[in-house]
Each structure stands twice: as structure tokens, then as C-alpha cells.
Scaffold this active site. Structure first.
Site, PDB file in Angstrom:
ATOM      1  N   GLY A  61      27.203  53.993 -38.974  1.00 25.56           N
ATOM      2  CA  GLY A  61      27.894  53.179 -37.980  1.00 25.56           C
ATOM      3  C   GLY A  61      27.095  51.917 -37.736  1.00 25.56           C
ATOM      4  CB  CYS A  88      23.074  55.303 -42.465  1.00 29.53           C
ATOM      5  SG  CYS A  88      22.454  53.657 -42.134  1.00 29.53           S
ATOM      6  CE1 TYR A  89      23.755  54.490 -34.050  1.00 33.56           C
ATOM      7  CE2 TYR A  89      25.029  56.526 -34.121  1.00 33.56           C
ATOM      8  CZ  TYR A  89      24.388  55.538 -33.402  1.00 33.56           C
ATOM      9  OH  TYR A  89      24.361  55.611 -32.031  1.00 33.56           O
ATOM     10  CG  HIS A 178      25.103  54.120 -46.885  1.00 33.84           C
ATOM     11  ND1 HIS A 178      25.981  54.583 -45.933  1.00 33.84           N
ATOM     12  CD2 HIS A 178      24.308  53.218 -46.262  1.00 33.84           C
ATOM     13  CE1 HIS A 178      25.739  53.983 -44.782  1.00 33.84           C
ATOM     14  NE2 HIS A 178      24.717  53.148 -44.947  1.00 33.84           N
ATOM     15  CD  GLU A 180      28.039  57.015 -47.843  1.00 37.70           C
ATOM     16  OE1 GLU A 180      27.279  57.985 -48.091  1.00 37.70           O
ATOM     17  OE2 GLU A 180      27.854  56.237 -46.908  1.00 37.70           O
ATOM     18  CB  SER A 232      59.311  51.570 -50.993  1.00 43.77           C
ATOM     19  OG  SER A 232      58.217  52.198 -51.638  1.00 43.77           O
ATOM     20  N   GLY A 233      60.217  52.455 -54.075  1.00 46.79           N
ATOM     21  CA  GLY A 233      59.891  52.126 -55.461  1.00 46.79           C
ATOM     22  C   GLY A 233      58.399  52.260 -55.693  1.00 46.79           C
ATOM     23  N   GLY A 234      57.643  52.455 -54.618  1.00 49.22           N
ATOM     24  CA  GLY A 234      56.202  52.620 -54.742  1.00 49.22           C
ATOM     25  C   GLY A 234      55.840  54.076 -55.028  1.00 49.22           C
ATOM     26  CB  VAL A 235      52.606  55.552 -56.094  1.00 47.40           C
ATOM     27  CG1 VAL A 235      52.117  56.905 -56.563  1.00 47.40           C
ATOM     28  CG2 VAL A 235      52.410  54.538 -57.168  1.00 47.40           C
ATOM     29  CG  ASP A 236      51.958  55.570 -51.181  1.00 48.60           C
ATOM     30  OD1 ASP A 236      51.328  55.855 -52.202  1.00 48.60           O
ATOM     31  OD2 ASP A 236      51.601  54.697 -50.379  1.00 48.60           O
ATOM     32  CB  SER A 237      58.391  56.338 -50.848  1.00 53.80           C
ATOM     33  OG  SER A 237      58.613  55.392 -51.860  1.00 53.80           O
ATOM     34  CB  SER A 238      57.944  57.791 -56.165  1.00 51.01           C
ATOM     35  OG  SER A 238      58.478  56.504 -56.087  1.00 51.01           O
ATOM     36  CE  LYS A 378      48.853  53.553 -53.581  1.00 51.38           C
ATOM     37  NZ  LYS A 378      50.028  53.211 -52.763  1.00 51.38           N
TER      38      LYS A 378
END
Ligand code: XMP
Length: 522
Positions: A61, A88-89, A178, A180, A232-238, A378
Site C-alpha cells: 500500500g 511490502c507495507y 514484490h 508478484e 456485445s460481441g466481446g469475449v466476456d458476454s460471449s 480477463k
């Protein structure tokens, strides 16, 4: 907080506002362990017990533990007998809360640093040997100056004598760096050691198991009711639609709204995928007149978004009546959209990133929400798409915003402008694909500016629009950097657009990162 099955092991990540907390979650999930990020001030013993994590990670943080009212971990974190890893923090607050000392650094460390490994630990087992000199990524001003009882040093760096500490009896670990970020080359293995060696997680959280669990959940939630899903034609909604269809078959109807603001070929591709490839009931609603009529004369970006949002809802409502009364609306909301982020000051003010889906449904539209991807990032959605057998080129599609080309035409939208922008966009993406760059880029698109400039073509003076090209790299769309195309590539695209698209006589490349810019222009 979770809808994910309790049959898998969980790790809890407490966020103190670091920019890279989401990367910690990525690393943990890559190790096959389900995790969630909670703001530090939203966790209490009851909630933690209910979530039943096998270990807790205290993330980084921007604050200093030395400042007044510095955020701290709930005390119960250290009293529940669970392994704790402070980053870290997170390390500094753990040290302070357990009786050690943190000091303001004389020598701050930012960026690449090296640690000397001086002792063995379960966290470094098989990754870093004693005596090794290892690269890490540091970003800190304060550092630990004296350890709480029970702790020993595992590794030290020049600026941080307690760069890596452990209390092996209590399974408490702290690192100043870090692990990550990719600049800590063995960081992912350190996380895996934490989840598997220290916390004893099995690592059985896979996309195949997620798919099965979500299918069962969707069936339970929906029963025999009908669901509509806006595509929408995007990956998420598909991916959302395909998963729900697998769960409830033809109780699902997808709605693809052609707003008149789509790119060339977009509608055909979506309709073909759903009707012909998956055989999923689909209403292809041509609402272009409604949308373009509604947007006529509007140039304020917020007004455009609001109008588009409300027109989507009207269309969905019409369609839901047509399918005989749907009771649920499915959305492709993702985890980054729902994570509550801690404010930069570390204080309790909590903001939820407003997401771009059809949120804010009016009361009269009493649809329940089905959001099976609320826990996914994603790239996990893409993995789920693969698991569901979606074509690879569809899975790799760049995100495309719900408001479509409307937010890529600053100012008033006209049919002419949409046509000009479509043509420029096709050329740009065609060249990106030909150059083999499509998959390296998060999102690339053309923007048609409401500015005309003078040019000369042949022997004639021209006075036409300026087209801006945008291409960014990103991991989640929340931060982004412009893509460093070669000058040759940009020159080629510019020449093609100006030669082939009547209406544009000048091309610019946007070199703004996010922040301070956003990815879209509106
Ligand atoms: P910004 O422009 O906020 O965009 O940096 C971040 C990501 O979100 C997408 N985006 C949208 N998606 N409706 C959507 O469905 C919207 O109103 C919207 N605005 C931005 C953008 O394309 C990028 O991937």
C-alpha cells in the site's frame, strides 16, 4: 462475499491500496488456489471464518506505517492460527503490530534490487538456496529495523537488512520486495510455496472445476425461469452466454443489439458464432435507427453514454417481453469491476469502480442478475472460453466497449462519420494483424476527431477530418501504456488510411498512457 464453492482451498488477500494487489491474486490463482481481495478495513473475524481461508496475504500500500492513523491488519489475522504473508507495507504493518520496529528509510529502494539468501525457509524451499544472490523488485521508503520476537532473517538486501523474514513456528512470513511482479523472476514460485508448502492448499482450482460449479449454481439460481443475455460481441458476454447455455439450454435467449455503432463485420461474426457454431437462440435486433436517432445532435460524452445505456435497456425490455417474460439478465461482469479498492490515502473511503455493463437497471425492469464471471480476471475468462471450446480468434479479440464507435467519435455522431471511422479502423486492424502484432496489444482502434485540417492531394487542396490511432498494452484495462509501433508501421497505416478513406487527410498516433489518459477517448 464469494459464490465459489467451499470445496476448494481459499486464500484471503487484504488490500492496503497497492497498485499490484491484483497481481498477487493472479499469482495465487495461477498456483491453482482460489483467492479473493478484500479491503483491509472490510475484514473481521466472523467474515474471515466464514470465508475459511487457509492463509492470509497482507498486500502492499502507499502509506507509511509511521504516519498517524496508518492502516493496519485486523488483529485477529495474527490470532487465528493461520499462515500470514506480508508483502511490502503488509510486512511492515505485521512487524509493527507484532512488536517490531519500522523506520523511515535513509536509502529508499525502487526498482531492481538483489537479496542475499542467508537461511532456509518453507517459502524459499526449492526456489532460492542459501547463499544465493537473487533479483527482486523493490518499491519502498520505510523498512523494518528490528524484528518481533520469534522472527529470523531469511534474506537481506543493501537497503533492507530484513528484506525477507520468517517466524516459522507461527508460519508468519514477510517480504519487503514484490514477488508478484515479473521483475522478481522466481516470485510466482515463492507464492506457490506459500499456498502449497506453508498453507497446505491442494491447488485443485481449475477452469474445468469452475465451469462445473458455475453450471450447478446457475441451474440453482435460475430454476426453470428464462434468462436474457445481452451480447456485445466481446469475449466476456460471449463466454457468459455460452456457459449459461450449457447450464440451462434454451431457457437462455441472447440479444445482440445492432446499435449502428458497431465495427465492420462485427454483427455478422457474432450472429454466426451464436446461431451457427453454438446453436444458441439469438435475437438480432437492428436498433440502429433508434440509437442513431437518439444520439442526433448530442455531443457531450456523458450524455451519449447515458442515452446509449437507457436505449439498451429499452431494447432489452422489448426483447424480454418477446421471449415470453425473462426473469433474469445475464452480464459478463468481471472481478476487477467488483473489487472494492482502498483509497490512496489508505483511509476507509471505499470506491467501487463503476463498471460498464448494463448496471443501474430501472426498478420497473425487475430482472435478477446472473453474473457467473464475477470472480474471474480477463485472462481467466479467456481460459474459460477455451475450456468451453470457443474459437481461438474470438477468445483473443480485443475488448470493444458497449457504446461502440459512439465513444470513438468525439462530438456529434453522424452516419458519415461512422462510415469514415469504420473504414479507417478496418485498415488499422488489418495492418496490425498482418504485422503479427494483434495478440501483443490489449486494444487498438481508430478515433475520428471532430477537427478538420488542410491538406493537399494531387494538386487539390483538401479540408478533411483527423484520425487518431490508439493502441495500448495492459493486463486488465485499469492501467495501460501506448504500444511502441515502429515509425515504418505507423507510416504505412497512415498512408493507407489517407489514400483509401475519403474524408480523412491526417493521421496522428496517441502516445498517452493510462493514467493520466484513459484508453478510450470519451
Ligand atoms: P477506459 O477508457 O476507461 O477503458 O480506460 C478501460 C476499458 O474499458 C472499456 N470501456 C468500456 N466498455 N462500456 C464498455 O463495455 C463502456 O462504456 C466503456 N468505456 C470503456 C475500454 O474499451 C477499455 O477496454
Amino acid at each position: 462475499m464469494s459464490t465459489v464453492s467451499q470445496q476448494h482451498d481459499h486464500i484471503l488477500i487484504l488490500d492496503f491500496g497497492s497498485q499490484v494487489t491484483q497481481l498477487i491474486a493472479r499469482r495465487v490463482r495461477e498456483s491453482g488456489v482460489y483467492c479473493e481481495i478484500w479491503p483491509f478495513n472490510q475484514a473481521d473475524e466472523t467474515k474471515i471464518k466464514k470465508f475459511a481461508p487457509k492463509g492470509i496475504i497482507l498486500a502492499g500500500g502507499p502509506c507509511s506505517v509511521l504516519q498517524k492513523d496508518a492502516p493496519s491488519a485486523p488483529e485477529c489475522v495474527f490470532e487465528m492460527g493461520l499462515p500470514v504473508l506480508g508483502i511490502c507495507y503488509g510486512q511492515q504493518t505485521m512487524v509493527k503490530q507484532l512488536g517490531g520496529v519500522v523506520e523511515a528509510g535513509k536509502s529508499r529502494e525502487f526498482g531492481r534490487a538483489f537479496v542475499d539468501v542467508i537461511a532456509h525457509s518453507a517459502l524459499t524451499d526449492g526456489v532460492w538456496d542459501e547463499g544465493a544472490h537473487e533479483q527482486v523488485w523493490m518499491s519502498h521508503g520505510d523498512h523494518v529495523a528490528s524484528l518481533p520476537e520469534g522472527f529470523e532473517v531469511i534474506a537481506k538486501s543493501e537497503g533492507a537488512p530484513f528484506a525477507f523474514i520468517a517466524d516459522t513456528a507461527r508460519n508468519f512470513y514477510g517480504v519487503q520486495f514484490h514477488p508478484e511482479v515479473v521483475h522478481t523472476p522466481h516470485g510466482a514460485e515463492l507464492y506457490r510455496n506459500f499456498t502449497h508448502n506453508v498453507c497446505g492448499c491442494k491447488g485443485d482450482w481449475t477452469m474445468a472445476s469452475f465451469r462445473e460449479e458455475q453450471i450447478a449454481k446457475i441451474r440453482e439460481q435460475v430454476g426453470d425461469k428464462k434468462v436474457i443475455c445481452g451480447l456485445s460481441g466481446g469475449v466476456d458476454s460471449s463466454v457468459t452466454a455460452i456457459l449459461i447455455h450449457e447450464a440451462i439450454g434454451d431457457q437462455l435467449t441472447c440479444i445482440y443489439v445492432d446499435t449502428g455503432l458497431m465495427r465492420t463485420g462485427e454483427s455478422e461474426q457474432v450472429v454466426d458464432l451464436f446461431r451457427n457454431h453454438y446453436n444458441i437462440p439469438l435475437i438480432h435486433e437492428d436498433a440502429s435507427e433508434r440509437f442513431l436517432g437518439g444520439l442526433a445532435g448530442v455531443s457531450d460524452p456523458e450524455m451519449k453514454r447515458k442515452l446509449i445505456g437507457s436505449m439498451f435497456i429499452d431494447v432489452f425490455e422489448d426483447c424480454s417481453k418477446r421471449v415470453g417474460g425473462a426473469e433474469f439478465l445475464a452480464q459478463g461482469t468481471l472481478y476487477p469491476d467488483v473489487i472494492e479498492s482502498v483509497s490512496f490515502t489508505g483511509g476507509p473511503s471505499v470506491t467501487i469502480k463503476s463498471h460498464h455493463n448494463v448496471g443501474g437497471l430501472p426498478d420497473y425492469m425487475k430482472l435478477g442478475l446472473v453474473e457467473p464471471m464475477r470472480e474471474l480476471f480477463k485472462d481467466e475468462v479467456r481460459a474459460l472460453g477455451r475450456e468451453l471450446g470457443m474459437p481461438e480468434d474470438f477468445i483473443r479479440r480485443h475488448p470493444f466497449p458497449g457504446p461502440g464507435l459512439a465513444i470513438r467519435i468525439p462530438g456529434e455522431i453522424t452516419d458519415d462519420k461512422i462510415e469514415i471511422l469504420r473504414k479507417a479502423d478496418v485498415i488499422y486492424l488489418d495492418e496490425i494483424r498482418k504485422a503479427g502484432l494483434y495478440d501483443e496489444i490489449w486494444q487498438a482502434f481508430a478515433v475520428l476527431l471532430p477537427v478538420k485540417t488542410v491538406g493537399v492531394m494531387g494538386d487539390a487542396r483538401t479540408y478533411e477530418y483527423v484520425c487518431a490511432l490508439r493502441a495500448v498494452t495492459s493486463t486488465d484495462g485499469m492501467t495501460a501504456d501506448f504500444y511502441p509501433f515502429s515509425h515504418e508501421f505507423l507510416g504505412k497505416v497512415s498512408t493507407r488510411i489517407i489514400n483509401e478513406v475519403k474524408g480523412i487527410n491526417r493521421v496522428c498516433y496517441d502516445i498517452t498512457s493510462k493514467p493520466p489518459g484513459t484508453i478510450e477517448w470519451e
